[in-house]
Design a protein around this motif. Structure first.
Motif, PDB file in Angstrom:
ATOM      1  N   ALA A 135     -24.428-117.966 -14.376  1.00 55.84           N
ATOM      2  CA  ALA A 135     -24.665-118.731 -15.607  1.00 55.84           C
ATOM      3  C   ALA A 135     -26.012-118.376 -16.229  1.00 55.84           C
ATOM      4  O   ALA A 135     -26.999-119.103 -16.083  1.00 55.84           O
ATOM      5  CB  ALA A 135     -24.598-120.229 -15.301  1.00 55.84           C
ATOM      6  N   LYS A 136     -26.036-117.245 -16.933  1.00 56.95           N
ATOM      7  CA  LYS A 136     -27.277-116.813 -17.583  1.00 56.95           C
ATOM      8  C   LYS A 136     -27.106-116.572 -19.079  1.00 56.95           C
ATOM      9  O   LYS A 136     -28.087-116.400 -19.789  1.00 56.95           O
ATOM     10  CB  LYS A 136     -27.794-115.533 -16.916  1.00 56.95           C
ATOM     11  N   ASN A 137     -25.859-116.568 -19.555  1.00 62.80           N
ATOM     12  CA  ASN A 137     -25.651-116.336 -20.982  1.00 62.80           C
ATOM     13  C   ASN A 137     -25.668-117.660 -21.740  1.00 62.80           C
ATOM     14  O   ASN A 137     -25.717-118.745 -21.154  1.00 62.80           O
ATOM     15  CB  ASN A 137     -24.335-115.586 -21.226  1.00 62.80           C
ATOM     16  N   LEU A 138     -25.612-117.580 -23.052  1.00 63.56           N
ATOM     17  CA  LEU A 138     -25.723-118.771 -23.898  1.00 63.56           C
ATOM     18  C   LEU A 138     -24.586-119.762 -23.676  1.00 63.56           C
ATOM     19  O   LEU A 138     -24.848-120.967 -23.526  1.00 63.56           O
ATOM     20  CB  LEU A 138     -25.795-118.359 -25.371  1.00 63.56           C
ATOM     21  N   PRO A 139     -23.314-119.338 -23.653  1.00 65.12           N
ATOM     22  CA  PRO A 139     -22.241-120.317 -23.413  1.00 65.12           C
ATOM     23  C   PRO A 139     -22.405-121.056 -22.085  1.00 65.12           C
ATOM     24  O   PRO A 139     -22.157-122.264 -22.007  1.00 65.12           O
ATOM     25  CB  PRO A 139     -20.971-119.459 -23.418  1.00 65.12           C
ATOM     26  N   ALA A 140     -22.829-120.334 -21.054  1.00 61.56           N
ATOM     27  CA  ALA A 140     -23.019-120.971 -19.746  1.00 61.56           C
ATOM     28  C   ALA A 140     -24.144-121.992 -19.799  1.00 61.56           C
ATOM     29  O   ALA A 140     -24.055-123.065 -19.184  1.00 61.56           O
ATOM     30  CB  ALA A 140     -23.310-119.913 -18.690  1.00 61.56           C
ATOM     31  N   ARG A 141     -25.206-121.696 -20.538  1.00 56.72           N
ATOM     32  CA  ARG A 141     -26.317-122.648 -20.647  1.00 56.72           C
ATOM     33  C   ARG A 141     -25.895-123.891 -21.418  1.00 56.72           C
ATOM     34  O   ARG A 141     -26.334-125.004 -21.112  1.00 56.72           O
ATOM     35  CB  ARG A 141     -27.519-121.974 -21.320  1.00 56.72           C
ATOM     36  N   LYS A 186     -37.834-121.684 -17.177  1.00 57.32           N
ATOM     37  CA  LYS A 186     -37.815-121.437 -18.620  1.00 57.32           C
ATOM     38  C   LYS A 186     -38.318-122.685 -19.325  1.00 57.32           C
ATOM     39  O   LYS A 186     -37.586-123.668 -19.472  1.00 57.32           O
ATOM     40  CB  LYS A 186     -36.397-121.084 -19.085  1.00 57.32           C
TER      41      LYS A 186
END
Length: 243
Positions: A135-141, A186
């Motif tokens: 979970a590192k891409n935008l949808p996953a976040r 982050k």
């Protein structure tokens, strides 16, 4: 004469002598035993038969929890995250079954054997699951920012349904640790803010449940309907008088 920094156990070091490593191994096990299961073991080996029976009642689930946690750790450190998630799911059902069947035991059994492990396993499902799916891409976040509120809903359920402040405190601590971890990972993100909001709401809600209990008062979320139902005789009484 050894320097102060060499005696400081919290100092950052690139290597440790063999004696220090063995010390950490021994003290880690002892401190874990003292913090995690000393209450349960104390009741299991107690001379009070009611305590022994209560501790034995959760024994099967507790042992299975330990075995499943061992399997989870062995898989996690070898990067088998999907399999480790499966073992977490199995343990979640194991501990949920334990909770719903044995949620009235003494606190020193309930916390180390039931509510503490269940709270950790619930949060670990999120943590390990995020690693498993990468979970590192935008949808996953975005999904993670939504799912984090599940901790608040889950903790709120136990506060309202069972008035279990041990679950509330455990989940609020875990939410705070999640917030710290996300902030250090982050800083310019929403998840750590959401985590601290969840922590604050859970913690304050838990205090509302826990503090009155300390002083022998209980908060009820059910509306008192006593006196609202009128008996049939009372309904007919005026008519009988008129007759």
């Amino acid at each position: 004469m050894p320097s102060v920094s060499s005696l400081n156990p919290f100092a950052k070091r690139d290597s440790h002598p063999a004696q220090a490593i063995w010390t950490y191994k021994i003290l880690t096990v002892i401190s874990w035993l003292l913090s995690a299961i000393v209450g349960y073991l104390g009741h299991l080996f107690s001379h009070n038969d009611s305590y022994v029976q209560a501790a034995a009642g959760v024994g099967s689930h507790f042992i299975l929890n330990n075995l499943l946690n061992f399997a989870f750790v062995m898989l996690f450190v070898r990067s088998y995250f999907v399999w480790s998630e499966i073992f977490l799911i199995i343990n979640f059902f194991n501990l949920s079954s334990l909770y719903f069947r044995h949620n009235t035991h003494p606190r020193f059994i309930h916390i180390p054997a039931t509510s503490g492990p269940l709270a950790w396993t619930f949060v670990a499902l999120y943590w390990n699951g995020a690693i498993a799916v990468g979970a590192k891409n935008l949808p996953a976040r975005i999904v993670a920012n939504i799912f984090i509120w599940g901790i608040l809903v889950y903790g709120g359920f136990f506060l309202v349904a069972y008035k279990d402040y041990t679950m509330g405190f455990a989940l609020s601590i875990l939410a705070a640790s999640l917030g710290v971890g996300q902030f250090l990972t982050k800083a310019f993100a929403l998840q750590w803010i959401f985590a601290f909001v969840v922590m604050a709401v859970l913690f304050l809600s838990t205090l509302v449940i826990a503090v009155p209990g300390i002083f022998g008062k209980e908060i009820s979320f059910r509306r008192d309907t006593e006196g609202a139902v009128v008996s049939a005789d009372q309904e007919r009484a005026p008519l009988l008088d008129d007759a």
